[in-house]
Each structure stands twice: as structure tokens, then as C-alpha cells.
Design a protein around this motif. Structure first.
Motif, PDB file in Angstrom:
ATOM      1  N   ASN A  60       0.814  -0.958   0.044  1.00  0.00           N
ATOM      2  CA  ASN A  60      -0.034  -0.036   0.058  1.00  0.00           C
ATOM      3  C   ASN A  60       0.902   1.446   0.078  1.00  0.00           C
ATOM      4  N   ARG A  75      -3.247   3.193  -3.003  1.00  0.00           N
ATOM      5  CA  ARG A  75      -3.494   1.710  -3.018  1.00  0.00           C
ATOM      6  C   ARG A  75      -4.080   1.123  -1.785  1.00  0.00           C
ATOM      7  N   SER A  80      -5.921  -0.079  -6.740  1.00  0.00           N
ATOM      8  CA  SER A  80      -5.258   1.276  -6.815  1.00  0.00           C
ATOM      9  C   SER A  80      -6.303   2.285  -7.712  1.00  0.00           C
TER      10      SER A  80
END
Lengths: 113, 115
Positions: free
Chosen positions: A52, A69, A75
Motif C-alpha cells: 500500500n 492503493r 489502486s
């Protein structure tokens, strides 16, 4: 299995509007990349995610561009106050880990009028 | 600065002709090298890659490429092209260190094969 998917496939927007582009990577792929393909410029790197987090945002053209994300999966690339020069095909790619080959989605064609 | 140069922007060949597309790169460090292909209306897909080992790599559909480190080159070859090879071909390079393997791209070569 399913490949990388992107939505929408085409987006026409008026100058000054915000747009969100979505990428669904291949399940289990930890690395995710956004690229932009425009006439005369070829393919340009925008941003890289590992999980992330985004350790490399160096390709984002301006602060109007951002990406996130979540859950190590989906995303979104957001462009605020779109300009005509933002018109391009935005491509997303994912890879199993960062050292593996990248698989590309079909892209989102963005047209700013 | 990191860069990739593809020598030919547009190539037109007849079927059965031999193909060689040039690619040179500028990159400070060990590299991974790629050729991607985009057929009309389709996604970018990997044709072949070089990470290490034998500098002559073979890919899908009869394509091969040779990494020549001293020349910073990674030229794509195919002995006999087919009409179905009509596509856009992209050479790309990524650094070999760290986790970020972002691709630096050439501008692409448009190949048209006449039947």
C-alpha cells in the motif's frame, strides 16, 4: 487467471474537472505501477506501489496527480482540475514481486476537452 | 539520465523477410531489459526479457534478442516475419537494484508486415 483490469476504458471530461482511474491488479501481485502513454512522449512512469505504500512517486507530473492503493490490491489514480495536456492512455501494471515481469492492463483512454 | 533509444520508428516488411529492431539504453548500473509488443487493439504483453546469464534470449513467437553490454544494446530479431507480427514494439529497461523496477521506455517501433 484474470489479468489486470482497468476502468473506465474510456473517459471524456471537461477541462477543470476531477477524474478517478481504477486499476485491479492480478490477485497476489504485490507491486503495482502506473504509466502514461501519450503521443510524442511515449510511455512514462508515474508511480510505483509496493503493497500500500508508494516509495516512488517521481513520475507524477504535478501535484494535481495523486494515487493510492488499498488492501494491497486496488489502486486509484486521481487527476484534479484536468488540463488538455493530461489527455493520454493511462496504463496500470502489476507484478508478483518487484523483481518479476510486469503485466499490463488495457489502459484508460482519457480525453480532456 | 536514464534513457532508451529505438532506432526505427516505422518499419515495413514483406512476409518472410528478416527483422531486426535496434535498441540502445543509457543506464548507470546493472539492468534488466525487455521487449514488449502491442498488437492492434490489445494490451502490452511481454515478448522477451533479459535478467542475467546467456545474453541471447529467446521469446515467444520466434523472437530473440541479444544483450551486448559493451554496446549498451538489446536488439530484437526474427528470421522470418509473418503478417500477424504487425504491431508496435517497445524496448524497456529497469534497474537491477532495490525493489523499484520501474520501466524506462523507448518510443516504440511500428512494424507493418505486408502479406
Amino acid at each position: 487467471g484474470a489479468g489486470v483490469s482497468q476502468s473506465p476504458s474510456n473517459k471524456v471530461t471537461e477541462k477543470g474537472k476531477d477524474v478517478e482511474l481504477r486499476c485491479d491488479p492480478i490477485s497476489g501481485h504485490t507491486a503495482l505501477y502506473w504509466y502514461r502513454q501519450s503521443l510524442g512522449q511515449g510511455l512514462e512512469f508515474l508511480i510505483y506501489f509496493q503493497g500500500n505504500s508508494a516509495p516512488d512517486k517521481s513520475g507524477l507530473p504535478s501535484d494535481r496527480f495523486s494515487a493510492e492503493r488499498t488492501g494491497g490490491s486496488v489502486s486509484t489514480l486521481t487527476i484534479q482540475r484536468t488540463q488538455q495536456e493530461d489527455s493520454a492512455v493511462y496504463l496500470c501494471a502489476s507484478s508478483l514481486t518487484s523483481i518479476h515481469e510486469q503485466y499490463f492492463g488495457p489502459g484508460t483512454r482519457l480525453t480532456v476537452t | 539520465a536514464q534513457s532508451v533509444s529505438q532506432h526505427n520508428h516505422h518499419v515495413i516488411l514483406s512476409e518472410a523477410a528478416s527483422l531486426e529492431l535496434g535498441c540502445n539504453y543509457s543506464y548507470g548500473g546493472t539492468v534488466n531489459l525487455f521487449w514488449y509488443v502491442q498488437y492492434p487493439g490489445q494490451h502490452l504483453q511481454l515478448l522477451l526479457k533479459y535478467f542475467s546469464g546467456d545474453p541471447l534470449v529467446k521469446g515467444i513467437k520466434g523472437f530473440e534478442a541479444e544483450f551486448i553490454k559493451s554496446k549498451f544494446s538489446f536488439n530484437l530479431r526474427k528470421p522470418s516475419v509473418q503478417w500477424s507480427d504487425t504491431a508496435e514494439y517497445f524496448c524497456a529497461v529497469a534497474g537491477d537494484a532495490g525493489n523499484n523496477r520501474k520501466l524506462i521506455w523507448g518510443l516504440g517501433t511500428s512494424l507493418a508486415v505486408n502479406p
